[in-house]
Design an enzyme around this catalytic site. Structure first.
Site, PDB file in Angstrom:
ATOM      1  CD  GLU A  54      42.113  45.594  40.891  1.00 46.19           C
ATOM      2  OE1 GLU A  54      42.628  46.138  39.900  1.00 46.19           O
ATOM      3  OE2 GLU A  54      41.632  44.430  40.873  1.00 46.19           O
ATOM      4  CE  LYS A 123      45.483  45.418  37.640  1.00 48.36           C
ATOM      5  NZ  LYS A 123      44.000  45.253  37.615  1.00 48.36           N
ATOM      6  CB  CYS A 179      43.975  42.398  39.991  1.00 47.94           C
ATOM      7  SG  CYS A 179      42.646  41.297  39.405  1.00 47.94           S
TER       8      CYS A 179
END
Length: 689
Positions: A54, A123, A179
């Site tokens: 990430e 994200k 994540c």
């Protein structure tokens, strides 16, 4: 893709990679160079896909530097450098960076291949608790102002609902999440899997805390298992800021709950791991697990929202090289090679068998069991199960009426073992010589043997097997008990059982779904536990060392070995159990089963166990594998189903499947084997030919 039997890509596998580069905070030039170096290494190893952490081009721990125009411009320049480097690399990359879209900043994963940007995934869930405050710098995916963005002179898809499908690599369709996305109750990858993604990629940074590594394992393992998918997990490593946090660079590759690869944590340098994912296995599991399709239907709206980006790689993974399978293939899929797991498996299987027999006796009101004891492997284990069941029922072991029934070819060795075993168990032991009744039957048939001719045909053999079974069933009537079957799963698969007799028919068969290789370890496990005393353990070890034989044809005078060898007739059980597992459990074609067997058995030392059962450390060449697989295919698909259509009750013990017509396996008795036999032609006779 290469049409090469020895290439993993020819059998539904794809090699994937997860990389953690050494990084420098706010230095995209350095970070891009590290990314490219690892991507080139992954390409050399034949990977089709490699994932990076990430925000890897900037580093994750930039904090408010993310709102600096100079850094954002440099990240896009770094992305261009990486993109250009992919022009000739035969793999796809997923890299992380901060990206401006409209008047917002997104934490993104960018998919690259062939010198192009294929899509950008923002994200979805931004952690804003504890040490995380991503909502301070970034916007979440659901606030995206558009579904297409202009980036580095290209108009590319933008959004969390993107799937990337690699043309030429069968079944490789992947999804990217970032994540925290996998830490929420319903991760975006759950819907992506329902939409057809077989590989789920997570670009993570994830600082390290005590116990966090184990929790990551749980998350990734369970997500891959629930989604019937592979899951690639990245993590940031050396170079991220230690102002308030530390980083361990943990990377994981899981397939349907099974760990394929994991990097050593806390490494100083860049590192990369590889996993050969069995995409066909995942597809087969989704087809087999019909509730997966139900979920697709129930979440049709979310599934329909995904967009598929199809693309081709600039060349075959590995650059046209033949890529041997890199993952370990267990030689004995029914028996774990790890001693601790093997003991756990034996314990559980044994108790499943015992519990099932206890229930059957309790429900039927029967207090006695009748069992034939040959001194061989299967009846030995069945007798041990009966003994434990009597203990559980608080009944004396003398309620086990055990009979050894020597015939024309019974050896002194097996007869001696049968007697010793019955004594060690403490059952009620009996011995019946079946030769007089067999001779009477042969006379009634007009068989040449009754006239003094040494004619050892199939009738001669089956008369003996039939007499034993007839005695057992009549003894059960006489003593108000039930006959316990001893035939195992391997014999049933190969049809190596006489129809209607003891290895096929009984009142209840405790070994019904236990393959031969597992039975041998169950017997060894009991012997090593010492629960039946030293003399009992000794006889169990003797049984394990006895060649498997039906002992129905007399041997030559003075020879201390049987005239018949089961494995000489139907092939070695260690190979046939391997074939059974992959054909029954996954429905793989014979050519893939042969590839797996070759991968497992070509190396004499690979997977060899230092115990007496497998002390030979066998090595099978491809010609051997093909020969025995042909035997399996013919016997399993063509000639043996009618025997499986009427088997007695018995417990299923493992996810390797059973052959009960009431449970796992329903098939016509008069099917042809031609399609499986035709697939055997894909297997070369020798490696490299």
């Amino acid at each position: 893709m290469q049409n090469d039997f020895f290439n993993l890509y020819s059998h539904g596998f794809a090699r994937v990679a997860v990389a953690t580069p050494r990084c420098k905070i706010a230095d995209p030039v350095f970070n891009a160079a590290q990314t490219i170096a690892l991507a080139e290494a992954a390409a050399q190893q034949g990977a089709a896909l490699v994932a990076f952490p990430e925000l890897g081009l900037s580093a994750y721990s930039c904090d408010d530097l993310f709102h600096q125009a100079a850094l954002l411009d440099a990240c896009e320049a770094g992305l261009r450098t990486v993109m250009d480097a992919t022009a000739q690399l035969p793999l796809a990359l997923v890299v992380g960076l901060p990206l401006r879209v409209g008047h917002q900043l997104f934490n993104c994963g960018v998919v690259l291949a062939g010198g192009k940007i294929l899509g950008v995934v923002p994200k979805s869930y931004l952690p804003n608790y504890g040490e995380f405050y991503e909502a301070r710098q970034f916007s979440a995916a659901d606030s995206a102002p558009c579904s297409q963005v202009d980036l580095l002179g290209q108009s590319v898809p933008f959004g969390a609902g993107l799937l990337f499908e690699v043309e030429g690599v069968a079944l490789l369709r992947f999804h990217v999440e970032i994540c925290e996305d996998v830490w929420v109750p319903i991760p975006p990858s759950s819907f992506a899997a329902l939409a057809g993604a077989t590989v789920l990629v997570n670009l993570s940074a994830s600082n390290v805390l005590v116990g966090k590594s184990g929790y990551r394992h749980q998350l990734v393992s369970q997500q891959s298992a629930r989604c019937l998918a592979a899951y690639l997990y990245t993590s940031a490593g050396r170079g991220e800021s230690s102002t308030d946090m530390a980083w361990d660079g943990q990377t994981l590759i899981y397939e349907k709950g099974d760990l394929l690869a994991e990097a050593e944590r806390f490494q100083d340098d860049s590192h990369i791991i590889y996993g050969d994912v069995d995409l066909e296995r995942l597809s087969r599991e989704r087809m087999h697990t019909t509730t997966f399709a139900q979920q697709v239907r129930h979440h049709a709206q979310q599934v329909a929202a995904f967009r598929v980006v199809r693309f081709a790689l600039p060349g075959a993974p590995g650059g046209g090289k033949t890529l041997a399978l890199g993952r370990a293939v267990e030689r004995f899929p029914y028996v774990p090679s790890d001693p601790q797991r093997r003991d756990e498996r034996c314990t559980e299987v044994y108790h499943i068998q015992v519990q099932a027999l206890v229930q059957r006796l309790s429900q039927s009101g029967m207090k006695k069991v009748i069992i034939g004891v040959s001194g061989g492997l299967d009846s030995t284990h069945a007798l041990l199960v009966c003994a434990k069941a009597m203990d559980r029922l608080k009944l004396p072991r003398t309620n086990i009426l055990a009979y050894t029934m020597p015939g024309f070819a019974t050896s002194e060795r097996t007869l001696r073992q049968a007697r010793a075993l019955m004594e060690a168990v403490g059952c009620e032991a009996h011995e019946i010589d079946i030769r007089p009744s067999c001779i009477q039957m042969l006379e009634d048939l007009g068989h040449p043997y009754a006239e003094g001719q040494e004619t050892y045909d199939i009738t001669f053999e089956n008369v003996q097997a039939g007499e034993r079974t007839s005695h057992l069933f009549r003894l059960a009537n006489f003593h108000n008990g039930i006959v316990i079957g001893t035939g195992d799963l391997s014999e049933l698969a190969l049809g190596w059982c006489t129809y209607g007799v003891g290895d096929h028919m009984s009142h209840y068969n405790v070994n019904a779904s236990v393959p031969k290789t597992l039975i041998s370890h169950l017997v060894r496990w009991v012997a090593e536990s010492g629960v039946i005393g030293t003399s009992g353990s000794d006889v169990l070890l003797q049984v394990l060392a006895t060649e498997i034989s039906p002992e129905l044809v007399p041997g030559k005078a003075g020879e201390d070995k049987p005239a018949q060898s089961t494995e000489s007739s139907i092939g070695p059980y260690e190979l046939q159990d391997f074939n059974l597992y992959y054909i029954l459990r996954y429905g793989f074609a014979p050519s893939k089963v042969a590839f797996l067997a070759w991968s497992a058995w070509k190396d004499r030392e690979q997977g060899a166990w230092p115990d007496a059962v497998h002390a030979s450390r066998n090595q099978y060449m491809l010609a051997d594998i093909k020969k025995h697989l042909a035997t399996f295919v013919y016997r399993f698909f063509k000639i043996s189903q009618f025997k499986r259509s009427c088997v007695p009750n018995g417990p299923k013990v493992g996810n390797g499947g059973s052959l009960s017509p009431r449970g796992d396996w329903r098939a016509p008795s008069d099917a042809e084997a031609v399609v499986w036999q035709a697939d055997l032609d894909r297997i070369p006779d020798e490696a490299g030919k």
